[in-house]
Design an enzyme around this catalytic site. Sequence first.
Site, PDB file in Angstrom:
ATOM      1  N   SER A   1       0.795  -1.223   0.000  1.00 15.03           N
ATOM      2  CA  SER A   1       0.000   0.000   0.000  1.00 15.03           C
ATOM      3  C   SER A   1       0.833   1.281   0.000  1.00 15.03           C
ATOM      4  O   SER A   1       0.283   2.366  -0.141  1.00 15.03           O
ATOM      5  CB  SER A   1      -0.958   0.009   1.203  1.00 15.03           C
ATOM      6  OG  SER A   1      -0.238   0.055   2.408  1.00 15.03           O
TER       7      SER A   1
ATOM      8  N   LYS B   1      -6.953   3.727   8.413  1.00 15.86           N
ATOM      9  CA  LYS B   1      -5.989   4.678   7.864  1.00 15.86           C
ATOM     10  C   LYS B   1      -6.553   6.099   7.813  1.00 15.86           C
ATOM     11  O   LYS B   1      -5.871   7.063   8.176  1.00 15.86           O
ATOM     12  CB  LYS B   1      -5.563   4.227   6.456  1.00 15.86           C
ATOM     13  CG  LYS B   1      -4.700   2.970   6.449  1.00 15.86           C
ATOM     14  CD  LYS B   1      -4.368   2.533   5.036  1.00 15.86           C
ATOM     15  CE  LYS B   1      -3.504   1.281   5.043  1.00 15.86           C
ATOM     16  NZ  LYS B   1      -3.179   0.811   3.680  1.00 15.86           N
TER      17      LYS B   1
END
Length: 782
Positions: free
Chosen positions: A689, A732
């Site tokens: 990511s 996140k």
Amino acid sequence: MIKLPKFLNPDGSESEKKQLPLVPLRDMVLFPSIITPVFVGRDKSIKALSQAMVADKKIFLTTQKDPDVLKPNINDVFQVGTEARITQLLRLPDGSVKALVEGCRRGKIVELTDEDGFLSVEYIEVAEAPLPEKAREAVIRTVTEAFEHYAKLSGVVAQTFFKTLDVLAAHESRYADTIAAHMPFKMGDKQKLLECGNIETRFFLLLKLIQKETEVFTMSQKIKGRVKEQMEGLQKKHYLNEQMRAIKKEMGEEGDSAEFKDLENRIKKKRMSKEAASVVRRELEKLKMMPPMSSEATVVRNYIDWLISLPWFRKNRSKNNLKKAEQILEQDHYGLEKPKERILEYLAVQILVKKIKGPILCLVGPPGVGKTSLARSVARATGRAFARVSLGGVRDEAEIRGHRRTYVGAMPGKIIQTLKKTGYNNPVFCLDEIDKMTADFRGDPSSALLEALDPEQNKNFNDHYLEVDYDLSEILFITTANTLYDIPAPLRDRMEIIQIPGYTEYEKAKIATGFLIPKQLKENGLSTTDAVFSKNAIHTIIKKYTREAGVRNLEREISSVLRKIAKEIVQTDNRKLHQISTTMLLKYLGQHRFRDGVLEKEDRIGIVTGLAWTQAGGELLTIEAVTMPGKGNVLVTGKLGDVMKESAQAAVSYVRSRSKELNIKEDFYKKLDIHIHVPEGAIPKDGPSAGISMCSAVVSVLTGKPVSRKTAMTGEITLRGRVLPIGGLKEKLLAAHANGITKVIVSTENKKDIKEIPKAIQKQLEIVYAEDMSQVLENALL
């Protein structure tokens, strides 16, 4: 060659040294004047005997301290032994040697030599101090009487032996040695007698040992007599019972005992399956024919008791109020929407169908997120009894399916035991820590669970102890685990997996406010008039004092603060309101234990803010890139995993392939080295990511354009620049919001996950969706 200290006679003169081959003895002590066979099997000992036969047939014998030592040295044998004469030698078919030896005199080893394939010793004769003339007759008579008393009790000494003793009475040393050789003393005690040079001391020690042996023998006989009497009493009682039973039968007066009547009444009243009822009646008839005191009767009695005690058809009446069940689940737990939804679905179907197969749910998540407590809440919401079995460390199949009744102390498995304890056959049954089971030589408990956790088979669950089918289909099984990988695939296939992710900071704050603080106030004897936590204080405890997926440590820290306040109230006797702020936390909890991701103070070239996921929630991930004169090498550091390193390579390859579009010199890689670093190098990091973050950092350093410090990004990059979706988006974005980020760039394919984000946070974040890396750079570079 090993030397020992010199030995002096009682008059101070040094004894004369002699040398003979040595044979170490195992588990026996040879006394002077005693003739006994010695069996020798070790090569060195056989060679020592051969050497003695060639010479004057004399050998030195001493006892090993540890009979298991195969190659003894001077430290493994006793220093005092016996000089002996070999009277006969016979070689046996197996290669060993039988030697008939006669002890001559005591000797003390001075020096030991291991040469020519056998052991030899230099020794000196042990001088003997005779008995005082006045005490001689009294000492010998006392020892003789003690020995005769022992001989009469034990019956192991022949009467002819006493005639030999009379002959030896004139030789007190031989007299004592002969008695010692015929007593069953321990080897250590015999060695002490051998080492006694003073004959008077030897007689006193011999008398003490004979008296001790007599006491032991007498006590042993008493114990044997007592056991024999008990056995005869039991046999007599059994015989009389059988006679009474036979007499009653002849007179037609045979009746069941009160115990049998009680068992029959319980069986009549108990509703059981046809198979169980048939088995329990057959076992009762068998019990009536058995002697009441026999061990088998106890086994059958226990078996009947188990069958009668189980809740074959006794059920909890389930609650059919869906709204009430939903309220209970919401009261007990914040969040956990998917598990709650699945439980409510089960209740709704049950209301419509009346009877359905109990589902097997598996709650998977990190420690402390409320898996076990959720199972308890489900029991409360459905109105059922709650049963829990911890499977952590279980490694025996019999723990699940029970032992067969052939074993002593056999009993059913944990499932049947827990149902008996619960008293209902349809509880909410929590199998805790199902991923912590292990297998060994006793079987695999996870395989034993396959039948219990299969809705198609558990209607006929067969416990090894019961040996009749038991219906588990009414049970709502809920299992818990921390990881799926440790659960065997066949078992995993039988369960409906519900993932419970770690709580976000936002959710933890809600749980602390709505659940943990009220609970801890009550447990610590406080109320809302004694202590109030500010919002900032709660967030500080979450961010600076705990780092976890669940809320166990958060609860401990809150409890720690409230305990200190309780202590202050008791000490000062002043019950005032305590406003707990972030500054007060330093007083109660000490310095911060964890640091959060920190934004850069200004926009800088080559520094990009990425977003990472951990079990404890989301975090900011700073990514740095620099260039230096070189030959096109790419260096990636920061304790990164293979996937993350490959993402960095893909990012650099993308930049090289699009250098003209990005206004970067096409030959930059020939003259420059690129170093990509992810700070906090002690913490392992991995995953794809950070791909677009690394690419943005490389483009920033090569173009000289800074990246906005308030822009964070997360997404995987392909070689052609596509931005792929990632997981953990909720955590996140919450981390980005908590740390002052205003713009977040994510993959367009992650748009479906945004609905999980609280709307209040969505309004405060500018979320940019990107399909291609060019869109990322357009929004990131200033």
